[in-house]
Design an enzyme around this catalytic site. Sequence first.
Site, PDB file in Angstrom:
ATOM      1  N   HIS A  99       1.017  -1.061   0.039  1.00  0.00           N
ATOM      2  CA  HIS A  99       0.069   0.085  -0.090  1.00  0.00           C
ATOM      3  C   HIS A  99       0.951   1.198   0.054  1.00  0.00           C
ATOM      4  O   HIS A  99       2.077   1.044   0.534  1.00  0.00           O
ATOM      5  CB  HIS A  99      -0.735  -0.166   1.223  1.00  0.00           C
ATOM      6  N   ASP A 102       2.472   2.042   3.349  1.00  0.00           N
ATOM      7  CA  ASP A 102       3.367   1.073   3.897  1.00  0.00           C
ATOM      8  C   ASP A 102       4.602   1.490   3.741  1.00  0.00           C
ATOM      9  O   ASP A 102       5.682   1.437   4.362  1.00  0.00           O
ATOM     10  CB  ASP A 102       3.213  -0.365   3.147  1.00  0.00           C
TER      11      ASP A 102
HETATM   12  C1  XUL Z   1      -7.312  -6.534   4.389  1.00  0.00           C
HETATM   13  C2  XUL Z   1      -6.610  -7.110   3.359  1.00  0.00           C
HETATM   14  C3  XUL Z   1      -5.588  -5.866   2.671  1.00  0.00           C
HETATM   15  C4  XUL Z   1      -5.783  -5.921   1.229  1.00  0.00           C
HETATM   16  C5  XUL Z   1      -4.808  -4.911   0.433  1.00  0.00           C
HETATM   17  O1  XUL Z   1      -7.970  -7.554   5.039  1.00  0.00           O
HETATM   18  O2  XUL Z   1      -6.651  -8.026   2.902  1.00  0.00           O
HETATM   19  O3  XUL Z   1      -4.462  -5.937   3.342  1.00  0.00           O
HETATM   20  O4  XUL Z   1      -5.091  -7.376   0.785  1.00  0.00           O
HETATM   21  O5  XUL Z   1      -5.354  -3.780   1.042  1.00  0.00           O
END
Ligand code: XUL
Length: 435
Positions: A99, A102
């Site tokens: 993300h 992150d």
């Molecule tokens: C949340 C989840 C996230 C997604 C990306 O449960 O799985 O980490 O994979 O936003």
Amino acid sequence: MSYFPKVDKIKFEGVKSDNPFAFRHYNPEEVIMGKTMKEHLRFAVAYWHTMTQDGSDPFGKPTNIRTWEGSTPMETAKNRVEAFFEILEKLDVEYFCFHDVDIAPEGESLEEFFQNIDEITDLIKEKMDQTGIKLLWNTANMFSHPRFVNGAASSNNADVFAYSAAQVKKGLDVSKKLGGQNYVFWGGREGYESLLNTDMKFEQDNIARLFKMAVAYGEKIGHKPQFLIEPKPKEPSKHQYDFDAATTMAFIQKYDLEGDFKLNLEANHATLAGHTFEHELNVARSYDALGSIDANQGDMLLGWDTDEFPTNIYDTTLAMYEILENGGIAPGGINFDSKVRRSSFEMDDLLLAHIAGMDTFARGLKAAAALKEDRFFDDLKEKRYASYQEGVGAKIVANEEDLESLTEYALQHDDIKNESSHLEFVKSRLNDYLV
Ligand code: XUL
Ligand code: CO
């Protein structure tokens, strides 16, 4: 400098090895059904769980010992890039996912956040060029900051929609810069707490608007990753709009997004929705929409997303069978959306946990390949649906019957005999493939 000075590159040593930093089942170059294990599995490490998770829980402070903390947020972010690529190289993993939040500190403004992203992605790109490691997917975190209290694209506040759009634009610019193969939208807080104050249709129309803007922008900049939606039924919202694979496919079809969007399916999200992981993969396959997977497992005794590293070979076998039936998972991959337990707090646990997950998927792949080569499920299903191979069944499938002709048939064949499925026997035979 090394963050894991005592560990060399992890190699396949086989089941007899007692070296904890060795693969016992994952042999990257071993060929299974015409492809190497590495090509089949396309493993990815998730930046969030591996680099930013600190082991805290609602009842306790961080437990994780992490040696990359610097004196400023940017220094920490840069150290993390170094450590992350050391992990990827030592694990021999070719892909990663992140993300925006992150990798780079959010700073005091959106402008500062974007500058930080530019600086850190320069570093990441350098590392990618040096190592050949690739970006499986990136995404925008549009759920952690308080501004997203009522969602992102589904927020009642148009300024939040605009902010989210800016994050997605940046995410796609970064995807282009790093050659991202997919781009993920997980709903985050795209859902509702109470229908009393929610216009569900309006909120979903707006989510689709953002998705269409993303497709249009990808076309404009000449970079079209495979767009993926990741379903989840609950947490953080009480009700998430992308509840499960079937609900998300209805959304994709309703808004004409089929050409551009597929699904990123996560094991623990499947079980939270009351499904097995293989059910979700199978639903996606039936729409030709299996894009990628987030590998983890939940705890059936707990009602939330525990994101544990996958260690259950029954589940990985059935998941890998769906992937083989799909003709593979590329351009998607197997992303470890998994976090070490709070009690596994040492740096080395990050490597040990991934080794466990990779070995478990390797065992799943081998078992699934054997099941496919033996036509285990094919024969079973062929026999079970045999009545559609000839006679009236074949004519139903060929669309040659109607209610009247079938009534005529049924009047003469009303002494119906079914056959037992012998399901316990089947399950026992399936067990033979797992060990
Ligand atoms: C949340 C989840 C996230 C997604 C990306 O449960 O799985 O980490 O994979 O936003
Ligand atoms: Co996920």
